[in-house]
Design a protein around this motif. Structure first.
Motif, PDB file in Angstrom:
ATOM      1  N   LEU A 239       0.754  -1.202   0.037  1.00 45.93           N
ATOM      2  CA  LEU A 239      -0.018  -0.033  -0.110  1.00 45.93           C
ATOM      3  C   LEU A 239       0.992   1.296  -0.007  1.00 45.93           C
ATOM      4  O   LEU A 239       1.652   1.231   0.818  1.00 45.93           O
ATOM      5  N   GLY A 240       0.712   2.208  -1.101  1.00 47.33           N
ATOM      6  CA  GLY A 240       1.700   3.272  -1.074  1.00 47.33           C
ATOM      7  C   GLY A 240       1.104   4.610  -0.872  1.00 47.33           C
ATOM      8  O   GLY A 240      -0.253   4.742  -1.286  1.00 47.33           O
ATOM      9  N   TYR A 241       1.632   5.294   0.008  1.00 43.52           N
ATOM     10  CA  TYR A 241       1.195   6.745   0.125  1.00 43.52           C
ATOM     11  C   TYR A 241       2.210   7.578  -0.428  1.00 43.52           C
ATOM     12  O   TYR A 241       3.511   7.673  -0.301  1.00 43.52           O
ATOM     13  N   PHE A 242       1.546   8.686  -1.175  1.00 39.60           N
ATOM     14  CA  PHE A 242       2.561   9.427  -2.064  1.00 39.60           C
ATOM     15  C   PHE A 242       1.964  10.831  -1.642  1.00 39.60           C
ATOM     16  O   PHE A 242       0.808  11.436  -1.881  1.00 39.60           O
ATOM     17  N   GLY A 243       2.894  11.782  -0.826  1.00 39.88           N
ATOM     18  CA  GLY A 243       2.388  13.334  -0.860  1.00 39.88           C
ATOM     19  C   GLY A 243       3.156  13.990   0.319  1.00 39.88           C
ATOM     20  O   GLY A 243       4.067  13.245   0.849  1.00 39.88           O
ATOM     21  N   GLN A 244       2.603  14.949   0.594  1.00 38.02           N
ATOM     22  CA  GLN A 244       3.133  15.934   1.645  1.00 38.02           C
ATOM     23  C   GLN A 244       2.772  15.075   3.194  1.00 38.02           C
ATOM     24  O   GLN A 244       1.577  14.474   3.208  1.00 38.02           O
ATOM     25  N   VAL A 271       3.198  -1.073   4.116  1.00 31.59           N
ATOM     26  CA  VAL A 271       2.803   0.244   3.815  1.00 31.59           C
ATOM     27  C   VAL A 271       4.106   1.106   3.704  1.00 31.59           C
ATOM     28  O   VAL A 271       4.964   1.227   4.553  1.00 31.59           O
ATOM     29  N   VAL A 272       4.281   1.854   2.373  1.00 30.01           N
ATOM     30  CA  VAL A 272       5.525   2.552   2.031  1.00 30.01           C
ATOM     31  C   VAL A 272       4.732   3.932   1.853  1.00 30.01           C
ATOM     32  O   VAL A 272       3.904   4.415   1.192  1.00 30.01           O
ATOM     33  N   LEU A 273       5.716   4.714   2.411  1.00 24.84           N
ATOM     34  CA  LEU A 273       5.388   6.365   2.614  1.00 24.84           C
ATOM     35  C   LEU A 273       6.386   7.122   2.000  1.00 24.84           C
ATOM     36  O   LEU A 273       7.385   6.761   2.232  1.00 24.84           O
ATOM     37  N   TYR A 274       6.035   7.556   1.038  1.00 26.66           N
ATOM     38  CA  TYR A 274       6.716   8.465  -0.013  1.00 26.66           C
ATOM     39  C   TYR A 274       6.235   9.990   0.360  1.00 26.66           C
ATOM     40  O   TYR A 274       5.221  10.143   0.093  1.00 26.66           O
TER      41      TYR A 274
END
Length: 416
Positions: A239-244, A271-274
């Protein structure tokens, strides 16, 4: 046609959705054969000399401009005469038929209105959030952290008890006078358009037109990811999060959802936080979540920032993208990138997120700010009860349709 596109920053300096949309707009106009100038606001130090304009990396059709000393309550330029002097110089040199502003932050609605009324050019404005309606960062979230469904002077004064309701009344009247003087107002989502018409913007001036997607992604649209029957410890859900990292983007909702899942489920998810945090308030928010992120390792990993040109590949490594924002959003570029990547999106069920993600086609919804609802959807994805294959995204056709709408609107309006 000769056009100027004005953005509140350059996308190569500030990575934001509005900046990317403005640059994509500029590039699409040039590709159609129009004579165009891109003007982006920037701190004076980025220009490299004492002037108020400078060519970005030597490109004569991309200018940096220092902009206004901005009043973020009135949305006006404190140094109005200096900014108008800048505009006179720019308009006099380029002689545009039309100026399209993406945002008014750092420019001033009073400046945009004055240009329309005195310079003999068509003026369009794209709205990228709810700043004209809401003084609380343009998010339409009350200072008590509740979602705000409509504004009024008395309700706004409750959020800001130090400011009398009469000030909010005058603020609203000035903003509406400026907006309703323009040739056209572009809203990238029907949801945002509805909010502004309810606020008092003339409906005939307001047009729903999606943001363009940067041609840097040309050729990167891929088929939807193949379905996974059920995830396991050996083949976990990514599950990827992309943003500020900001309080409004809802990373904490994801972390709290992880805390609700049983260990047997957590073994089947990564969960990968970018992303990064900028500004003191956002840095404080990120610091408040850092211990939880560490505690959830290896289920949750922090991967730092990313380049726009890398995002399709990074998203393609994910099974789903999560957008857990606790505000309404408008037209998030992350959701356009997810569609380009062929990856389904799991989003909060409000505002532009719910509008842009059709359930079962582009992804799934969960109840906004509700970690239990998110945990339930993740469980359904892991077991295979929720499966989505995203249709391939035709970037050329998508942008072509948007440009057809814009050029029709440009031609249909006449300078008054």
């Amino acid at each position: 046609m000769r056009l100027i596109v004005v953005a509140h920053s350059h996308p190569d300096i500030t990575k934001g959705g509005a900046e990317n949309a403005a640059m994509a707009h500029f590039q699409a106009l040039k590709a159609q054969g129009h004579d165009c100038l891109f003007v982006a606001l920037t701190p004076h130090g980025n220009i490299g000399h004492d002037g108020r304009f400078g060519a970005f990396r030597g490109r004569e059709d991309e200018l940096l401009w220092v902009g206004a000393e901005f009043d973020d309550f009135r949305l006006t330029a404190r140094n109005f005469h200096q900014v108008m002097k800048d505009m006179d110089e720019m308009i006099g040199d380029f002689k545009p038929d039309l100026i399209h502003f993406h945002h008014y932050f750092g420019i001033g609605l009073d400046v945009i209105q004055e240009i329309k009324q005195t310079k003999g050019v068509k003026v369009f404005l794209t709205l990228h959030e709810y700043g004209g309606i809401c003084h609380h960062y343009g998010q339409m979230i009350k200072t008590s952290n509740e979602l705000c469904h409509a504004s009024s002077p008395s309700e706004c004064a409750k959020c800001f008890p130090g400011t009398p309701s009469g000030f909010f009344f005058l603020r609203r009247e000035r903003i509406l006078r400026a907006l309703n003087s323009l040739d056209g107002i572009i809203s990238p989502s029907a949801f945002l358009a509805k909010r502004y018409t309810e606020f008092g913007v003339d409906a005939h001036r307001l047009h729903v037109v999606e943001n363009l997607v940067s041609m840097r992604y040309a050729g990167e649209s891929v088929e939807g990811k193949p379905l996974v029957a059920a995830y396991s410890e050996e083949r976990p859900l990514v599950l990827g999060y992309f943003g500020q990292f900001t309080p409004f983007k809802g990373v904490d909702v994801v972390l709290r959802a992880m805390k609700l899942l049983p260990e047997t489920t957590l073994e089947k998810i990564r969960v990968v936080l970018y992303g990064t945090a900028h500004g003191q308030a956002n840095l404080d928010y990120f610091a408040s979540q850092s211990e939880t992120i560490k505690d959830l390792f290896p289920t949750v990993t922090l991967n730092g920032g990313y380049k726009s040109e890398d995002v399709v590949g990074l998203m393609r490594d994910c099974d789903w993208i999560v957008m857990p924002s606790v505000w309404w959003e408008n037209a998030p570029v992350v959701l356009q990138e997810a569609r380009l990547s062929g990856v389904p999106a799991l989003v909060s069920n409000v505002g532009g997120m719910a509008e842009k993600v059709e359930k079962g086609v582009h992804g799934e919804h969960f109840v906004v700010a509700n970690p239990g609802s998110l945990a339930s959807r993740l469980t359904g994805i892991i077991t295979g009860d929720i499966q989505v294959t995203v249709p391939q995204f035709d970037l050329e056709a998508y942008n072509g349709g948007i440009m057809d709408k814009l050029t029709e609107l440009y031609g249909a309006t006449a300078s008054r």
